[in-house]
Enzyme design. Sequence first.
Site, PDB file in Angstrom:
ATOM      1  N   TYR A 156       0.816  -1.214   0.000  1.00 55.35           N
ATOM      2  CA  TYR A 156       0.000   0.000   0.000  1.00 55.35           C
ATOM      3  C   TYR A 156       0.850   1.265   0.000  1.00 55.35           C
ATOM      4  O   TYR A 156       0.473   2.262  -0.580  1.00 55.35           O
ATOM      5  CB  TYR A 156      -0.987  -0.012   1.177  1.00 55.35           C
ATOM      6  CG  TYR A 156      -2.322   0.627   0.860  1.00 55.35           C
ATOM      7  CD1 TYR A 156      -3.005   0.307  -0.303  1.00 55.35           C
ATOM      8  CD2 TYR A 156      -2.900   1.518   1.734  1.00 55.35           C
ATOM      9  CE1 TYR A 156      -4.241   0.877  -0.581  1.00 55.35           C
ATOM     10  CE2 TYR A 156      -4.142   2.090   1.470  1.00 55.35           C
ATOM     11  CZ  TYR A 156      -4.802   1.767   0.303  1.00 55.35           C
ATOM     12  OH  TYR A 156      -6.015   2.329   0.032  1.00 55.35           O
ATOM     13  N   LYS A 163      -3.977   8.072   2.395  1.00 48.99           N
ATOM     14  CA  LYS A 163      -5.127   7.809   3.252  1.00 48.99           C
ATOM     15  C   LYS A 163      -4.953   8.461   4.622  1.00 48.99           C
ATOM     16  O   LYS A 163      -5.932   8.931   5.230  1.00 48.99           O
ATOM     17  CB  LYS A 163      -5.341   6.301   3.411  1.00 48.99           C
ATOM     18  CG  LYS A 163      -5.805   5.601   2.144  1.00 48.99           C
ATOM     19  CD  LYS A 163      -7.142   6.110   1.646  1.00 48.99           C
ATOM     20  CE  LYS A 163      -7.663   5.273   0.485  1.00 48.99           C
ATOM     21  NZ  LYS A 163      -8.929   5.795  -0.067  1.00 48.99           N
TER      22      LYS A 163
END
Length: 265
Positions: A156, A163
């Site tokens: 990620y 995020k």
Amino acid sequence: MSAGLLAGKVVLVTGVVTTESIAYGVARRARDLGAEVVLTALDRDLERATVAAQSLDVDTVLTYDVTRPGAGVELVEAVGDRYGRLDAALHAIAFAPRAALSGSMLGVDPAQLEQAFRTSTVSYAELAEVLRRLSPASGASLVGLDFDAAGAWSVYNWMGVCKAGLESLNRYLARDLGAIGIRTNLVAAGPVHTRAASGIPGFEELLGAWEQRSPLPWDPRDTEPVADSVCYLFSDLARAVTGEILHVDGGYHAMAGPLRGPRRG
């Protein structure tokens, strides 16, 4: 939830491309609950989004590219001309180049990182401005899709940083918009098999982690639990909830490590 929970509300759902997406699940559930749904898609995805809209009995699909200057103003005009207001919106927009999703955090092209941050994080504020300009006097609800950024994942990478920025931005928007009755919240979902997820190298590692650590069984192909939670935040039931991150992940985030004993389900 009551079949009329969102009756009379105009709900904007971004990011619908295929019927497997979380955004599609939200649009379908919002329709079931009585909302008038508007979809947006990129120009290149417009044909597929229109097909998805037909299966939802949704008439309006608008183009919206958050990286293009003026796109937010055009969206305000298009929704305003047709509906006159907007009661809720889902931010389901994220992108990062493959090089920014795995391997080392170092050496990634800064231009690619800027694109990821602009698309995945800054766009949340732009959609908030769209909602602010169209919200009725009674207020409105903005919801964004999140993937828990409290720690570092094995994959990620820079999207996790985006995020984290999204989570911070959500709190600041809650501060700025609360006075005019606009709520802003995030839903941190567990891993779901979507087109976006297919672009994450090592996505299967995340599924394996959920299998070991989630106290509730987690089905990565079922978008309904996430869609239900988003629609709850859209609704007046959540009228005093803002600045929140609602985890819909089978309880994964609350566990300190892998669970012992046989799994249920």
